[in-house]
Design an enzyme around this catalytic site. Structure first.
Site, PDB file in Angstrom:
ATOM      1  N   CYS A  98       0.851  -1.189   0.000  1.00  0.00           N
ATOM      2  CA  CYS A  98       0.000   0.000   0.000  1.00  0.00           C
ATOM      3  C   CYS A  98       0.892   1.245   0.000  1.00  0.00           C
ATOM      4  CB  CYS A  98      -0.909   0.012   1.223  1.00  0.00           C
ATOM      5  SG  CYS A  98      -1.981   1.459   1.314  1.00  0.00           S
ATOM      6  N   ILE A  99       0.607   2.176  -0.880  1.00  0.00           N
ATOM      7  CA  ILE A  99       1.377   3.425  -0.930  1.00  0.00           C
ATOM      8  C   ILE A  99       0.481   4.636  -0.669  1.00  0.00           C
ATOM      9  CG2 ILE A  99       3.201   2.507  -2.415  1.00  0.00           C
ATOM     10  CD1 ILE A  99       1.798   3.862  -4.793  1.00  0.00           C
TER      11      ILE A  99
END
Length: 316
Positions: free
Chosen positions: A175-176
């Site tokens: 996840c960014i």
């Protein structure tokens, strides 16, 4: 004003007097909704982690699962799982296509035992409408709502009708969201706040790096823990096998990545390659053994012992 918050790597649990003769005597089982499961841990409902075969594998081994919601025939999935004498656990979104899918389930006379409302930030008006709709149309289903990251959000989701709440935003390995948007909360603080705010079960979703992080999440008040990369890379996991220089890997990507969306739009996830690890059978045994050890160090015989342990902050 700045708040200091904690992640799993920032804390450890303090041992208590062991009361069992063998850690094998420690019970890791959890009652979650209408069923009891062998472990308070399950794989993330991500397309690169679970598919129909993965879900069947977990169900047959007494573990909870949730099927992902992407390009899914949920009618066929629910029908197939229940025809095999297994429970059905599905994910849904908040848009009009979800209403069509739910209507199709009703038309087929199918009621999944578990439904997870799966959106990036469930503290929103569209999620509230969908939660109320599901509780009205499927009162026999156990409804999990997520994801959220604050006590206020957890209280709202419980008030809207959720039977359990999934806590954790931007904590996953692929996840960014925190890089793209600036928003994130460390998991120890998230889980403690959310679990203390509600009476329904809280699922700690994201940030699990070590097996001991599962015990830490439970010590914070979580009833269940969800992990993604922990279950990636196995025969029973979803994901394509890739060979590079004679070594085999499996693809692991976030639900908000272009690889899941099929286009580069509102991208908040990435893809990595996870080393191919063979059969998942040994992992399930090891995870249970490690949690049994955690319970023995906590001075108890079951998962409740972890709620009473002291947690200390460590300098890194």
């Amino acid at each position: 004003m700045f708040n200091t918050e904690l992640n799993y790597g920032d804390v450890y649990l303090v041992p208590r007097k062991t009361v069992v003769d063998s850690r094998k005597q420690c019970d890791t089982a959890i009652q979650f909704g209408p069923r009891r499961f062998d472990m308070p841990l399950y794989a993330s409902n991500m397309k690169s982690v679970v598919d129909a075969e993965t879900c069947e594998y977990f169900a047959r081994h007494g573990w909870f699962y949730t099927m992902h919601r992407f390009n899914m025939d949920i009618v066929g999935f629910v029908r197939d799982m229940q025809a095999k004498g297994l429970f059905a656990s599905i994910s849904i979104g908040v848009n009009d296509d979800t209403l069509e899918q739910l209507a199709a389930l009703q038309a087929a006379g199918l009621v999944p035992e578990y439904i997870t409302l799966d959106v990036a930030n469930a503290w929103c008006v569209k999620a509230e409408r969908m939660i109320r709709h599901v509780k009205q149309q499927f009162p026999g289903s156990f409804l999990i709502g997520g994801n959220i990251a604050t006590a206020d959000a957890a209280r709202d989701l419980q008030a809207w009708g959720c039977d359990a709440i999934k806590a954790g935003i931007a904590g996953g390995r692929v996840c960014i969201t925190k890089n793209k948007t600036g928003f994130h909360r460390p998991m120890i603080s998230t889980v403690r706040d959310c679990a203390a705010a509600v009476t329904v079960p809280v699922i700690a979703d994201g940030g699990i790096v070590e097996h001991g992080d599962v015990a830490k999440a439970l010590a914070c008040g979580a009833s269940m823990v969800m992990a993604g990369s922990l279950f990636a890379g196995y025969d029973e996991s979803a994901g394509e096998i890739v060979e590079i220089n004679g070594k085999h890997y499996k693809e692991y990507f976030g639900s908000a990545s272009q690889f899941n969306k099929g286009e580069y739009k509102n991208v908040e996830g990435k893809k990595i390659l996870v080393e191919y690890k063979g059969s998942m059978a040994r992992l399930l045994v090891e995870l249970k053994e490690d949690l049994q050890s955690s319970i023995s160090y906590a001075g108890g015989k079951d998962l409740l012992a972890l709620r009473a342990v002291e947690m200390i902050i460590v300098a890194r």
